[in-house]
Design a protein around this motif. Structure first.
Motif, PDB file in Angstrom:
ATOM      1  N   TYR A   1      25.290  42.699  27.797  1.00  0.00           N
ATOM      2  CA  TYR A   1      25.303  41.266  27.561  1.00  0.00           C
ATOM      3  C   TYR A   1      23.912  40.766  27.221  1.00  0.00           C
ATOM      4  O   TYR A   1      23.372  39.883  27.879  1.00  0.00           O
ATOM      5  N   GLU A   2      23.347  41.339  26.208  1.00  0.00           N
ATOM      6  CA  GLU A   2      22.022  40.914  25.789  1.00  0.00           C
ATOM      7  C   GLU A   2      22.044  39.490  25.302  1.00  0.00           C
ATOM      8  O   GLU A   2      23.008  39.037  24.697  1.00  0.00           O
ATOM      9  N   GLN A   3      20.977  38.769  25.584  1.00  0.00           N
ATOM     10  CA  GLN A   3      20.816  37.406  25.090  1.00  0.00           C
ATOM     11  C   GLN A   3      19.844  37.433  23.925  1.00  0.00           C
ATOM     12  O   GLN A   3      18.732  37.942  24.056  1.00  0.00           O
TER      13      GLN A   3
ATOM     14  N   SER B   1      25.056  35.211  23.538  1.00  0.00           N
ATOM     15  CA  SER B   1      25.459  36.549  23.988  1.00  0.00           C
ATOM     16  C   SER B   1      26.622  37.039  23.157  1.00  0.00           C
ATOM     17  O   SER B   1      27.507  36.270  22.783  1.00  0.00           O
TER      18      SER B   1
END
Lengths: 117, 110
Positions: free
Chosen positions: A104-106, A97
């Motif tokens: 909070y993109e993974q 992240s």
């Protein structure tokens, strides 16, 4: 876009040996990295969450002494499978992240296929 | 807690539409959709945040009903390249790990 790499892509090892898998964020700094394991035709199961400079948090049922996680820098986390056994054979995927940013993109790495013989 | 996906599998012919659902018993911060091809890592499709969102890209769109804690992925006029397993991943708080559903396998034939 954010790129996460894993090394190696695949590994075959003998039972009882240890294997280290590296996860790197190539073009961004990752506060948090996650390790998942996926068995054939199953979902991704979270193994642990690691934050740079601190101990990893393991999910229930995951042996911390068997799956050693080190998050030494904001761009590198390693997973070491110690004393591997055939039942550890699986697809291991890391994700990272971004430090800043709203959702909070993974971002997922390409995965490492571990086969223990 | 693992979200529940339905259906488990969908078989389509090119050009047909499909809907994949994802529901949670917990209040969600965000829902993320991924597609995975055999032997490959998941590929990000889209993210929906709490507050109720709808978004789309080309012929794939999704919605998030915050009140029901449900999200749906809509695949319109399916193409062969849409085949794969679709996973929804959910977060109950910002910054925590995604927890994935069991996946929905989509097969598109010509």
């Amino acid at each position: 876009g954010a790129v996460v790499s894993q090394h190696p892509s695949w590994v075959i090892c003998k039972s009882g040996t240890s294997v280290k898998i590296e996860c790197r964020s190539l073009d961004f700094q990752a506060t948090t990295m996650f390790w998942y394991r996926q068995f054939p035709k199953q979902s991704l199961m979270l193994m642990a969450t690691s934050n740079e400079g601190s101990k990893a948090t393991y999910e229930q049922g995951v042996e911390k002494d068997k799956f050693l996680i080190n998050h030494a820098s904001l761009t590198l986390s390693t997973l070491t499978v110690t004393s591997a056994h055939p039942e550890d054979s699986s697809f291991y995927i890391c994700s990272a992240s971004l430090i800043a940013g709203g959702p909070y993109e993974q971002y997922f790495g390409p995965g490492t296929r571990l086969t223990v013989t | 807690q693992q979200p529940v996906q339905s259906p488990q599998a969908v078989i389509l012919r090119e050009g047909e539409d499909a809907v994949i659902n994802c529901s949670s018993s917990k209040a969600l911060y965000s829902v993320h959709w991924y597609r995975q091809k055999h032997g490959e890592a998941p590929v990000f499709l889209m993210i929906l945040l709490k507050g109720g969102e709808q978004k789309g890209h080309e012929k794939i769109s999704a919605s998030f009903n915050e009140k029901k804690q449900q999200s749906s992925l809509y695949l319109t006029a399916s193409q062969l390249s849409y085949s794969g397993t679709y996973f929804c991943g959910t977060r109950s708080q910002a910054g925590t790990a995604l927890i994935f559903g069991k996946g929905t396998t989509l097969s598109v034939s010509s």
